[in-house]
Every structure is written in C-alpha cells, then in structure tokens.
Design a protein around this motif. Sequence first.
Motif, mmCIF file in Angstrom:
data_model
loop_
_atom_site.group_PDB
_atom_site.id
_atom_site.type_symbol
_atom_site.label_atom_id
_atom_site.label_comp_id
_atom_site.label_asym_id
_atom_site.label_seq_id
_atom_site.Cartn_x
_atom_site.Cartn_y
_atom_site.Cartn_z
ATOM 1 N N ILE A 39 -7.433 -7.820 3.118
ATOM 2 C CA ILE A 39 -8.862 -7.705 2.800
ATOM 3 C C ILE A 39 -9.533 -7.027 3.989
ATOM 4 O O ILE A 39 -9.420 -7.474 5.130
ATOM 5 C CB ILE A 39 -9.499 -9.089 2.550
ATOM 6 C CG1 ILE A 39 -8.858 -9.753 1.329
ATOM 7 C CG2 ILE A 39 -11.016 -8.943 2.360
ATOM 8 C CD1 ILE A 39 -9.414 -11.147 1.036
ATOM 9 N N CYS A 40 -10.231 -5.932 3.691
ATOM 10 C CA CYS A 40 -10.847 -5.089 4.712
ATOM 11 C C CYS A 40 -12.360 -5.324 4.706
ATOM 12 O O CYS A 40 -12.928 -5.773 3.697
ATOM 13 C CB CYS A 40 -10.536 -3.646 4.355
ATOM 14 S SG CYS A 40 -11.400 -2.410 5.311
ATOM 15 N N GLY A 41 -13.029 -4.994 5.810
ATOM 16 C CA GLY A 41 -14.491 -5.037 5.838
ATOM 17 C C GLY A 41 -15.087 -4.212 4.713
ATOM 18 O O GLY A 41 -16.113 -4.581 4.124
ATOM 19 N N GLY A 65 -8.696 -2.830 -3.092
ATOM 20 C CA GLY A 65 -7.550 -3.124 -2.234
ATOM 21 C C GLY A 65 -6.873 -1.840 -1.788
ATOM 22 O O GLY A 65 -6.311 -1.107 -2.605
ATOM 23 N N HIS A 66 -6.971 -1.531 -0.483
ATOM 24 C CA HIS A 66 -6.447 -0.239 -0.017
ATOM 25 C C HIS A 66 -5.561 -0.354 1.219
ATOM 26 O O HIS A 66 -5.092 0.644 1.735
ATOM 27 C CB HIS A 66 -7.605 0.733 0.250
ATOM 28 C CG HIS A 66 -8.541 0.245 1.316
ATOM 29 N ND1 HIS A 66 -9.625 -0.545 1.031
ATOM 30 C CD2 HIS A 66 -8.525 0.397 2.648
ATOM 31 C CE1 HIS A 66 -10.247 -0.856 2.154
ATOM 32 N NE2 HIS A 66 -9.592 -0.310 3.154
ATOM 33 N N GLU A 67 -5.333 -1.576 1.714
ATOM 34 C CA GLU A 67 -4.456 -1.757 2.884
ATOM 35 C C GLU A 67 -3.252 -2.535 2.391
ATOM 36 O O GLU A 67 -3.339 -3.751 2.242
ATOM 37 C CB GLU A 67 -5.176 -2.582 3.963
ATOM 38 C CG GLU A 67 -6.483 -1.992 4.408
ATOM 39 C CD GLU A 67 -7.209 -2.872 5.433
ATOM 40 O OE1 GLU A 67 -6.769 -4.007 5.701
ATOM 41 O OE2 GLU A 67 -8.213 -2.398 5.960
ATOM 42 N N PHE A 68 -2.141 -1.853 2.131
ATOM 43 C CA PHE A 68 -1.065 -2.590 1.468
ATOM 44 C C PHE A 68 0.307 -2.006 1.740
ATOM 45 O O PHE A 68 0.451 -0.880 2.232
ATOM 46 C CB PHE A 68 -1.313 -2.657 -0.042
ATOM 47 C CG PHE A 68 -1.357 -1.317 -0.746
ATOM 48 C CD1 PHE A 68 -2.479 -0.516 -0.652
ATOM 49 C CD2 PHE A 68 -0.280 -0.870 -1.492
ATOM 50 C CE1 PHE A 68 -2.525 0.721 -1.290
ATOM 51 C CE2 PHE A 68 -0.323 0.350 -2.155
ATOM 52 C CZ PHE A 68 -1.451 1.145 -2.050
ATOM 53 N N THR A 150 -0.961 -1.200 8.741
ATOM 54 C CA THR A 150 -0.894 0.179 9.253
ATOM 55 C C THR A 150 -2.223 0.899 9.064
ATOM 56 O O THR A 150 -2.695 1.584 9.978
ATOM 57 C CB THR A 150 0.238 0.959 8.545
ATOM 58 O OG1 THR A 150 1.414 0.158 8.494
ATOM 59 C CG2 THR A 150 0.548 2.244 9.303
ATOM 60 N N GLU A 151 -2.828 0.773 7.876
ATOM 61 C CA GLU A 151 -4.078 1.510 7.618
ATOM 62 C C GLU A 151 -5.198 1.087 8.560
ATOM 63 O O GLU A 151 -5.774 1.929 9.254
ATOM 64 C CB GLU A 151 -4.485 1.393 6.146
ATOM 65 C CG GLU A 151 -5.574 2.380 5.732
ATOM 66 C CD GLU A 151 -7.000 1.897 5.988
ATOM 67 O OE1 GLU A 151 -7.911 2.741 6.010
ATOM 68 O OE2 GLU A 151 -7.201 0.695 6.177
ATOM 69 N N PRO A 152 -5.541 -0.223 8.643
ATOM 70 C CA PRO A 152 -6.627 -0.550 9.577
ATOM 71 C C PRO A 152 -6.293 -0.178 11.019
ATOM 72 O O PRO A 152 -7.175 0.267 11.770
ATOM 73 C CB PRO A 152 -6.803 -2.070 9.399
ATOM 74 C CG PRO A 152 -5.577 -2.551 8.699
ATOM 75 C CD PRO A 152 -5.084 -1.408 7.882
HETATM 76 ZN ZN ZN Z 1 -9.768 -0.814 5.239
#
Ligand code: ZN
Length: 344
Positions: A39-41, A65-68, A150-152
């Motif tokens: 869960i991202c900001g 949901g984009h960090e996975f 990895t993404e954040p």
């Molecule tokens: Zn994010």
Amino acid sequence: MTMLALRKTAPRPGLDFAELPEPVAQPGEVLVAVEAAGICGTDVHIAEWTAGYESMTAGMPVTIGHEFAGRIVALGEGALGVAMGQRVTVRPSTVCGRCAACTAGHPDGCTGRSGIGIGRDGAFAALVRVPALNCVAVPEGLDAELAAMTEPLSVSLHAVDLAEVRPGQRVLVLGPGPIGLGIALFAEAAGAEVVLAGVGDAARLATARAVCGATAIDLAGTDLPAALAAAGQSAPFDAVIEAAGATPAIEAGLLRLRKGGRLVVAGIHARPAPIDLTRLVRMEQSIHGAYRAPIADWSRVLAFMLRNTEKVRAMVTHRLPLAEAMRGFALSQSREAAKVILRP
Ligand SMILES: [Zn+2]
Ligand SMILES: [Zn+2]
C-alpha cells in the motif's frame, strides 16, 4: 473463476471490493499471480480522493495497487523476454509505443503513459495482466515482499540521485514514510550524514532508527529549527529532500538549505506551496521535482536490496490478506505503519 479485487469505482472518497472474472493476458502481455502488493501513499490519496488524481476518473472502475511482485502464470501472444513461472516485479508505468519518444527508442520520455493500478487494473487482486516489457526479473534471495518494495525504493533512489548527494554531505529528509525512509537509506549509502524529520510520526521514526543510522527527529510540539538545534544539527544542509507531501515542508526545507544547495521535492502536494523566490535567487538554490525513476534504476535497487535485505525488510511493518485491505489502509493513514504488504 472469479477473484477478489480492491477497486476505485467513482470519483469520491472510498474504495470497493468486487468479485471479478480472472483477466486474460492480451498480446504482448503476461498474467502475474500477485504474491505481495504494497500500500503506497498514492493508494491512500486515491482512497481519500485528495486533489491530484482527477485523471483517473476516465479509467474507473479500476483495480488499484502498483507496487507488487509475483509469478508469471500465463503468457499472451508475442510476450517476449519472459518465461512461465518466472518471478517478477513490475514497473507500473506502461508506455504507449506510439509517441515520438517511444518511436525514437526512448521509452523513459513517453508522453502517453498509463499506470498499472491507476489508469488500468492493478495488483490488489490475485491476478493482474501487465505488458511483458514492464516485468523485471527478481533475483534469487529476494522474496515477494522485498521484491514488491522495488518500485517505492526506485522513487527514493531517484530523489537521492537528483539531490546529487556526495560523501560527507549533510542531507535533511522531510517525511519518514516509506519513500522518506528509502531516501534516508540511499543517502546514507551515498556517504551522507542524514537527518530525518517527521511530525507526530513516532512509530515511523522508530522504524527509521532500526533501519539506518539517520538522526530521526519528531517535530510534534516543536518546530524544525528548534528540533534541529536540540539535535545539534543547526548548520545548513547540502541537500534537503522532501517526501512529506506537506506544503509547509517546502519553505521550511529551503530555510535549512545552504547557499547553492538543492531541494528535491518527491511528495505529492494537494495545494501549491508559497516560496520566497527572492531568497531562493540570492541563495542560488535550486528546486528539483522527483517522480518516476528511469528504467535503469530498477536493477540498482534490486542489487541494493540483495545487499541490505534485513534493512529493507524492517521497513515492512504489517502484512495482511487482501480481504483485510481496509485495515491496512487505516494503518497507513494513521502513520502507524511504514509499509503495509497485502497478500492476495
Ligand atoms: Zn507507490
Ligand atoms: Zn510513448
């Protein structure tokens, strides 16, 4: 077969669960079985429906949901460079393949992007279809929850790169959320002395102390100059990196920056920030925005995580099944959590 998915269904506060048919990989795509999704900001902003995400409306309803990270379980026609069963994390920004930058072979400059989990269905579901081109192989030794970081962390690394942090410099990081924590880690790895500040952020600052050697200060009941003085950190900083998304942090950060220093803004701000431009001119300071890391940074982040597995794992403070996602959002909103990982 159907699957549970967490969706944004309308341009107003809130999120909805839905039972959806399982997606099918289109040409050039793969199907990823999601094993961990952070869960991202950004997800919290989308849930609260704060200003800045209006462009999502056209794509609703959409699974967020984009960090996975997960495993490839189906290949679409012509999906190149990937294999069945491969463990991958996925760059969420898809490129159009048609704009001037794309046709010239510079996808980092694409002007027709769509975000997985923003403009098209994302990873708060058991399965997500993504372009094969967006898959990044996960090395042995990194499990799914680390790979989902990895993404954040690529955002954090990019902000530190733009701040041009050099060994021996002093860096002030404003905002101890996951992006700010990652910035502190990378600035420290670049040889800087790091001060990390938050407001009423005791839990996240404690995580920071466990994760890195940064001086972590809480501004609750005080202000930045007083808190820095109390920590023996009154001297101006070589760089200030803002990851709070709080408008007052911009001016406060500029006031702590040395002549010729750089302020890098990585937070998403719901309102314009007032800036004393005459002071900026006389101090010859610069302000840089940091948003999406270049593709090449992803392998740097994966290599960093392999060397710092336990530090990165300490950033993951909560793990929940997808069905309990709303509790995860509450934990993120309350700033009790650093990173919440959902397991579909
Ligand atoms: Zn994010
Ligand atoms: Zn393009």
